[in-house]
Design a protein around this motif. Sequence first.
Motif, mmCIF file in Angstrom:
data_model
loop_
_atom_site.group_PDB
_atom_site.id
_atom_site.type_symbol
_atom_site.label_atom_id
_atom_site.label_comp_id
_atom_site.label_asym_id
_atom_site.label_seq_id
_atom_site.Cartn_x
_atom_site.Cartn_y
_atom_site.Cartn_z
ATOM 1 N N ILE A 90 -3.129 8.775 9.500
ATOM 2 C CA ILE A 90 -2.964 7.720 8.412
ATOM 3 C C ILE A 90 -3.101 6.305 9.487
ATOM 4 O O ILE A 90 -2.141 6.463 10.324
ATOM 5 C CB ILE A 90 -1.859 7.483 7.593
ATOM 6 C CG1 ILE A 90 -1.893 8.893 6.896
ATOM 7 C CG2 ILE A 90 -1.695 6.262 6.757
ATOM 8 C CD1 ILE A 90 -0.663 9.225 6.019
ATOM 9 N N LYS B 122 -5.406 1.024 3.971
ATOM 10 C CA LYS B 122 -4.830 2.075 4.619
ATOM 11 C C LYS B 122 -6.253 2.965 4.831
ATOM 12 O O LYS B 122 -7.262 2.612 4.036
ATOM 13 C CB LYS B 122 -4.076 3.146 3.937
ATOM 14 C CG LYS B 122 -4.380 3.334 2.366
ATOM 15 C CD LYS B 122 -3.445 4.200 2.115
ATOM 16 C CE LYS B 122 -3.938 4.544 0.463
ATOM 17 N NZ LYS B 122 -4.164 3.470 -0.464
ATOM 18 N N VAL C 28 -6.951 11.686 -2.408
ATOM 19 C CA VAL C 28 -7.569 10.855 -1.535
ATOM 20 C C VAL C 28 -8.991 10.457 -1.839
ATOM 21 O O VAL C 28 -9.631 11.106 -2.106
ATOM 22 C CB VAL C 28 -7.332 11.519 -0.082
ATOM 23 C CG1 VAL C 28 -7.927 10.555 0.763
ATOM 24 C CG2 VAL C 28 -6.139 11.986 0.213
ATOM 25 N N ILE D 213 1.054 5.437 -0.066
ATOM 26 C CA ILE D 213 0.196 7.035 -0.078
ATOM 27 C C ILE D 213 1.511 7.942 -0.846
ATOM 28 O O ILE D 213 2.427 8.312 -0.112
ATOM 29 C CB ILE D 213 -0.212 7.611 1.189
ATOM 30 C CG1 ILE D 213 -1.329 6.661 1.670
ATOM 31 C CG2 ILE D 213 -0.583 8.942 0.982
ATOM 32 C CD1 ILE D 213 -1.882 6.835 3.047
ATOM 33 N N ALA E 53 3.914 5.349 3.400
ATOM 34 C CA ALA E 53 3.056 6.813 3.311
ATOM 35 C C ALA E 53 3.861 8.059 3.297
ATOM 36 O O ALA E 53 4.564 8.058 4.436
ATOM 37 C CB ALA E 53 2.195 6.756 4.682
ATOM 38 N N LEU F 252 -2.178 13.448 -6.497
ATOM 39 C CA LEU F 252 -2.636 12.752 -5.383
ATOM 40 C C LEU F 252 -4.163 13.295 -4.979
ATOM 41 O O LEU F 252 -4.392 14.336 -4.392
ATOM 42 C CB LEU F 252 -1.832 13.153 -4.193
ATOM 43 C CG LEU F 252 -1.811 12.459 -2.956
ATOM 44 C CD1 LEU F 252 -1.720 11.067 -3.140
ATOM 45 C CD2 LEU F 252 -0.987 12.958 -2.121
ATOM 46 N N THR G 212 0.851 -1.221 -0.018
ATOM 47 C CA THR G 212 0.005 -0.035 0.211
ATOM 48 C C THR G 212 0.987 1.233 0.032
ATOM 49 O O THR G 212 1.892 1.112 0.722
ATOM 50 C CB THR G 212 -0.984 0.112 1.211
ATOM 51 O OG1 THR G 212 -0.051 -0.109 2.519
ATOM 52 C CG2 THR G 212 -1.800 -1.100 1.087
ATOM 53 N N THR H 160 -2.519 5.508 -3.436
ATOM 54 C CA THR H 160 -3.210 6.691 -3.367
ATOM 55 C C THR H 160 -2.149 7.733 -3.881
ATOM 56 O O THR H 160 -1.529 8.322 -3.201
ATOM 57 C CB THR H 160 -3.716 7.059 -1.885
ATOM 58 O OG1 THR H 160 -4.550 5.978 -1.399
ATOM 59 C CG2 THR H 160 -4.327 8.364 -1.888
#
Length: 541
Positions: free
Chosen positions: A520, A536, A453, A264, A440, A451, A262, A283
């Motif tokens: 997060i 996440k 979310v 971010i 992240a 980016l 995962t 993400t």
Amino acid sequence: MKRKFLHTLSVFSLMTVSNLSFGQAPNLGSASSFVLFSTDGPVSNTGISHVTGNVGTNNGSSTAFGNVNGTMNDANLITAQCAVDVLVAYNELDNTIPAFFPSSLLGNGQILTAGVYAIGSATTLNLDLTLNAEGNPDAVFIFQIEGPLSTGADSKIKLTNGAKACNVYWKVEGLVDMASGTSFKGTIIANNSAINLNTGDTLEGRAFTTAGAITIDGVLAYTPIGCGSPNLTGPAAPDLGAVACYALFSSDGAVSNTGLTTIIGDIGSNNGAATAFDPLFVTGEIHEIPDVSTAQASADLLVAYNYLNTLSYDIELLYPAQFGGNLVLTPHTYLLAAAVTFTDSLYLDAQGNADAVFVIQVNGALSTSTYAKVLLINGAQAKNVYWKIEGAVSINEYSVFCGTIITNNAALGTINTGSFLYGRALTTSGALTTNAASIAATEIPASCGSLNVPTSVIENDEISLFPNPFTENITLTINNFSKMGESELKIYDVLGAEIMSKKIKSQTTLFETNQLKSGIYFYSVLENNILIKSGKLISQQ
């Protein structure tokens, strides 16, 4: 009448002098930056000790210390001045007028308020001694001991109602000998005598002697905060520019993944492909081939690297192979001049300054043990931590790593199974690989338009969580719940600590999450203790 007036004036004058003398802290001068110092005698360590503050002697040597969060000084201009300042402070403490005369047995639940205490013989601290400032943060405690000072095992000095270790002073005319497990507060100045700190002891203060050896064995010793001590900010942070949009980036090399990772933040390379990342768990934008964004990120990464590389260091950690092991670092620029083996835990202590910056320069490769952890305490933030590495980086399984890693001309990988990186992994040249990890990026600029979310987790066919980001609750839905075995939801913070575990008992389950602060998080859904989904979560409390 005149005689009565003069008597009254004399009494008033004595009271005024007393108020000036009782509880007046000495001037430590340059000695305030030292945690261990002997004017004339060796300073030595055995075992693994963690020391914050300068260490040295003006006539002798400092030996067998590991990584000290301070500078080592033996018989130089710095120690010469420190010797002068220790003697001045000793004389001030020795000449202070006492107001209280307790027995030679301190502790056993005793509570003392601010003032000057004189004990005319050998003294022992047993069990707990509480120093109560009565709400006055400037309250000073001075102990004048006309003999040796010893402590019982596991004895403790406790500070209450605003008392500070930086305002506690011990002038001792003899040996200072602390038994194992002692927790001691204040600056000790022993006159013509040795000081011994034993296994498991904690000293929040300083240990000085005008002449004698200082010996420590497996202790935690650190200079106290407050009373004019420097407000540590660390260096200025580098400007990451466009590369701040990225969680994973190589200027020249492939960026690849295996397993469920995962992310971010963006992923990409300016000369290579970004492959095998599942868009459902990213993400940010996956730059599969070089583009305008990666070109700018490459240029800005070089600028950031050059800044970190030329930054003058404050402290050199002398034993790179012993990095970690519960070492505590404060906001500074650190140098490790060889390859680093990072084992166990590293604490980054911002000392209450949320803007404090940490820079760690490693002139060699960096590898971590399994379950290694970078732990942020007292306001430290991952966005303010930077690692400049001149070699390959390997973050082992289930490690927790905080900060932006910038590797120069070397591979950055693998970030291994179960690891959390709360920051970025960037390299000027070399391959970058991840394997079932979680990364992240911190403090992603609003200008990173790619980016976005998500308003909900992208669902697979069976399990979904909504909303995400969330505020006060999350709804978990399992489409084919009737086919599920015993199942539960677990939520972890960015350091990998489990903070919630709830059984799933129906197709749709509402979980209250108002206790989760903004930030997060990561989750796992388990069926019969087998992981079936993870991802996440973002809290917007």
